[in-house]
Design a protein around this motif. Structure first.
Motif, PDB file in Angstrom:
ATOM      1  N   ASP A   1     -16.423  42.895 -10.886  1.00  0.00           N
ATOM      2  CA  ASP A   1     -16.453  42.504 -12.299  1.00  0.00           C
ATOM      3  C   ASP A   1     -15.071  42.145 -12.832  1.00  0.00           C
ATOM      4  O   ASP A   1     -14.772  42.354 -14.000  1.00  0.00           O
ATOM      5  CB  ASP A   1     -17.075  43.617 -13.153  1.00  0.00           C
ATOM      6  CG  ASP A   1     -18.457  43.980 -12.669  1.00  0.00           C
ATOM      7  OD1 ASP A   1     -19.259  43.050 -12.471  1.00  0.00           O
ATOM      8  OD2 ASP A   1     -18.730  45.167 -12.474  1.00  0.00           O
ATOM      9  N   LYS A   2     -14.240  41.615 -11.970  1.00  0.00           N
ATOM     10  CA  LYS A   2     -12.874  41.299 -12.388  1.00  0.00           C
ATOM     11  C   LYS A   2     -12.795  39.925 -13.029  1.00  0.00           C
ATOM     12  O   LYS A   2     -13.616  39.039 -12.777  1.00  0.00           O
ATOM     13  CB  LYS A   2     -11.930  41.372 -11.196  1.00  0.00           C
ATOM     14  CG  LYS A   2     -12.197  40.304 -10.158  1.00  0.00           C
ATOM     15  CD  LYS A   2     -11.222  40.396  -9.015  1.00  0.00           C
ATOM     16  CE  LYS A   2     -11.536  39.306  -7.999  1.00  0.00           C
ATOM     17  NZ  LYS A   2     -10.607  39.295  -6.919  1.00  0.00           N
ATOM     18  N   GLN A   3     -11.772  39.746 -13.844  1.00  0.00           N
ATOM     19  CA  GLN A   3     -11.526  38.446 -14.448  1.00  0.00           C
ATOM     20  C   GLN A   3     -11.050  37.488 -13.364  1.00  0.00           C
ATOM     21  O   GLN A   3     -10.296  37.873 -12.468  1.00  0.00           O
ATOM     22  CB  GLN A   3     -10.470  38.565 -15.542  1.00  0.00           C
ATOM     23  CG  GLN A   3     -10.278  37.288 -16.314  1.00  0.00           C
ATOM     24  CD  GLN A   3      -9.352  37.458 -17.508  1.00  0.00           C
ATOM     25  OE1 GLN A   3      -9.065  38.570 -17.930  1.00  0.00           O
ATOM     26  NE2 GLN A   3      -8.889  36.358 -18.045  1.00  0.00           N
ATOM     27  N   VAL A   4     -11.522  36.253 -13.429  1.00  0.00           N
ATOM     28  CA  VAL A   4     -11.137  35.256 -12.428  1.00  0.00           C
ATOM     29  C   VAL A   4     -10.488  34.062 -13.120  1.00  0.00           C
ATOM     30  O   VAL A   4     -10.667  33.837 -14.312  1.00  0.00           O
ATOM     31  CB  VAL A   4     -12.340  34.814 -11.568  1.00  0.00           C
ATOM     32  CG1 VAL A   4     -12.868  35.989 -10.777  1.00  0.00           C
ATOM     33  CG2 VAL A   4     -13.448  34.209 -12.411  1.00  0.00           C
ATOM     34  N   TYR A   5      -9.740  33.303 -12.333  1.00  0.00           N
ATOM     35  CA  TYR A   5      -8.916  32.222 -12.856  1.00  0.00           C
ATOM     36  C   TYR A   5      -9.165  30.941 -12.069  1.00  0.00           C
ATOM     37  O   TYR A   5      -9.732  30.972 -10.978  1.00  0.00           O
ATOM     38  CB  TYR A   5      -7.440  32.625 -12.757  1.00  0.00           C
ATOM     39  CG  TYR A   5      -7.144  33.888 -13.530  1.00  0.00           C
ATOM     40  CD1 TYR A   5      -6.847  33.819 -14.886  1.00  0.00           C
ATOM     41  CD2 TYR A   5      -7.218  35.132 -12.927  1.00  0.00           C
ATOM     42  CE1 TYR A   5      -6.606  34.967 -15.621  1.00  0.00           C
ATOM     43  CE2 TYR A   5      -6.983  36.292 -13.657  1.00  0.00           C
ATOM     44  CZ  TYR A   5      -6.680  36.205 -14.998  1.00  0.00           C
ATOM     45  OH  TYR A   5      -6.461  37.352 -15.732  1.00  0.00           O
ATOM     46  N   PRO A   6      -8.720  29.788 -12.601  1.00  0.00           N
ATOM     47  CA  PRO A   6      -8.881  28.537 -11.860  1.00  0.00           C
ATOM     48  C   PRO A   6      -8.344  28.675 -10.431  1.00  0.00           C
ATOM     49  O   PRO A   6      -7.321  29.320 -10.197  1.00  0.00           O
ATOM     50  CB  PRO A   6      -8.041  27.540 -12.667  1.00  0.00           C
ATOM     51  CG  PRO A   6      -8.132  28.056 -14.072  1.00  0.00           C
ATOM     52  CD  PRO A   6      -8.076  29.564 -13.909  1.00  0.00           C
ATOM     53  N   GLY A   7      -9.073  28.109  -9.498  1.00  0.00           N
ATOM     54  CA  GLY A   7      -8.712  28.217  -8.087  1.00  0.00           C
ATOM     55  C   GLY A   7      -9.433  29.344  -7.377  1.00  0.00           C
ATOM     56  O   GLY A   7      -9.374  29.438  -6.151  1.00  0.00           O
ATOM     57  N   TYR A   8     -10.123  30.196  -8.104  1.00  0.00           N
ATOM     58  CA  TYR A   8     -10.876  31.303  -7.509  1.00  0.00           C
ATOM     59  C   TYR A   8     -11.979  30.732  -6.627  1.00  0.00           C
ATOM     60  O   TYR A   8     -12.724  29.850  -7.041  1.00  0.00           O
ATOM     61  CB  TYR A   8     -11.461  32.174  -8.612  1.00  0.00           C
ATOM     62  CG  TYR A   8     -12.239  33.366  -8.122  1.00  0.00           C
ATOM     63  CD1 TYR A   8     -11.621  34.365  -7.391  1.00  0.00           C
ATOM     64  CD2 TYR A   8     -13.591  33.486  -8.397  1.00  0.00           C
ATOM     65  CE1 TYR A   8     -12.326  35.472  -6.949  1.00  0.00           C
ATOM     66  CE2 TYR A   8     -14.304  34.589  -7.971  1.00  0.00           C
ATOM     67  CZ  TYR A   8     -13.670  35.583  -7.240  1.00  0.00           C
ATOM     68  OH  TYR A   8     -14.380  36.673  -6.808  1.00  0.00           O
ATOM     69  N   MET A   9     -12.076  31.228  -5.376  1.00  0.00           N
ATOM     70  CA  MET A   9     -13.027  30.690  -4.414  1.00  0.00           C
ATOM     71  C   MET A   9     -13.799  31.808  -3.724  1.00  0.00           C
ATOM     72  O   MET A   9     -13.492  32.164  -2.596  1.00  0.00           O
ATOM     73  CB  MET A   9     -12.290  29.822  -3.398  1.00  0.00           C
ATOM     74  CG  MET A   9     -11.675  28.598  -4.023  1.00  0.00           C
ATOM     75  SD  MET A   9     -10.648  27.567  -2.938  1.00  0.00           S
ATOM     76  CE  MET A   9     -11.285  27.793  -1.343  1.00  0.00           C
ATOM     77  N   PRO A  10     -14.810  32.377  -4.376  1.00  0.00           N
ATOM     78  CA  PRO A  10     -15.592  33.427  -3.729  1.00  0.00           C
ATOM     79  C   PRO A  10     -16.546  32.827  -2.700  1.00  0.00           C
ATOM     80  O   PRO A  10     -16.868  31.635  -2.765  1.00  0.00           O
ATOM     81  CB  PRO A  10     -16.389  34.010  -4.897  1.00  0.00           C
ATOM     82  CG  PRO A  10     -16.623  32.833  -5.780  1.00  0.00           C
ATOM     83  CD  PRO A  10     -15.336  32.034  -5.694  1.00  0.00           C
ATOM     84  N   PRO A  11     -17.021  33.647  -1.746  1.00  0.00           N
ATOM     85  CA  PRO A  11     -18.011  33.129  -0.800  1.00  0.00           C
ATOM     86  C   PRO A  11     -19.289  32.725  -1.552  1.00  0.00           C
ATOM     87  O   PRO A  11     -19.849  31.680  -1.298  1.00  0.00           O
ATOM     88  CB  PRO A  11     -18.259  34.276   0.155  1.00  0.00           C
ATOM     89  CG  PRO A  11     -17.606  35.464  -0.445  1.00  0.00           C
ATOM     90  CD  PRO A  11     -16.642  35.010  -1.485  1.00  0.00           C
ATOM     91  N   LEU A  12     -19.722  33.522  -2.481  1.00  0.00           N
ATOM     92  CA  LEU A  12     -20.841  33.221  -3.368  1.00  0.00           C
ATOM     93  C   LEU A  12     -20.834  34.297  -4.436  1.00  0.00           C
ATOM     94  O   LEU A  12     -20.738  35.479  -4.123  1.00  0.00           O
ATOM     95  CB  LEU A  12     -22.172  33.237  -2.621  1.00  0.00           C
ATOM     96  CG  LEU A  12     -23.396  32.831  -3.447  1.00  0.00           C
ATOM     97  CD1 LEU A  12     -23.271  31.391  -3.942  1.00  0.00           C
ATOM     98  CD2 LEU A  12     -24.658  32.991  -2.627  1.00  0.00           C
TER      99      LEU A  12
END
Length: 85
Positions: free
Chosen positions: A52-63
């Motif tokens: 549940d963390k904040q994410v930023y541009p460029g973030y690339m999770p598997p899904l």
């Protein structure tokens, strides 16, 4: 998602809804600009699958599932969902 957000830009700017969308690095389907588009519309994004963390541009999770909050509603929602950080 990127094309959907382009089409919904006016709604996102005027109505400021809370948005949940799926994001991932599926080959041929990952759209890295989606988080940036939300940030440019003054939204704050959180990853609901990974801490549940904040994410930023460029973030690339598997899904992942992303919760996008209008910046002006972040504190209100954190009161209800305190695990967001």
């Amino acid at each position: 998602e990127s094309a959907v957000f382009d089409g919904a830009k006016q709604l996102l700017l005027t109505q400021r809804p809370i948005v949940i969308f799926e994001l991932g690095t599926i080959i041929g389907r990952f759209e890295p600009q989606t988080i940036k588009q939300m940030k440019d519309l003054d939204y704050v994004c959180f990853d609901l699958r990974y801490d549940d963390k904040q994410v930023y541009p460029g973030y690339m999770p598997p899904l992942s599932d992303i919760l996008a909050l209008p910046r002006e509603r972040v504190e209100e929602v954190i009161q209800i969902l305190p695990y967001l950080h």
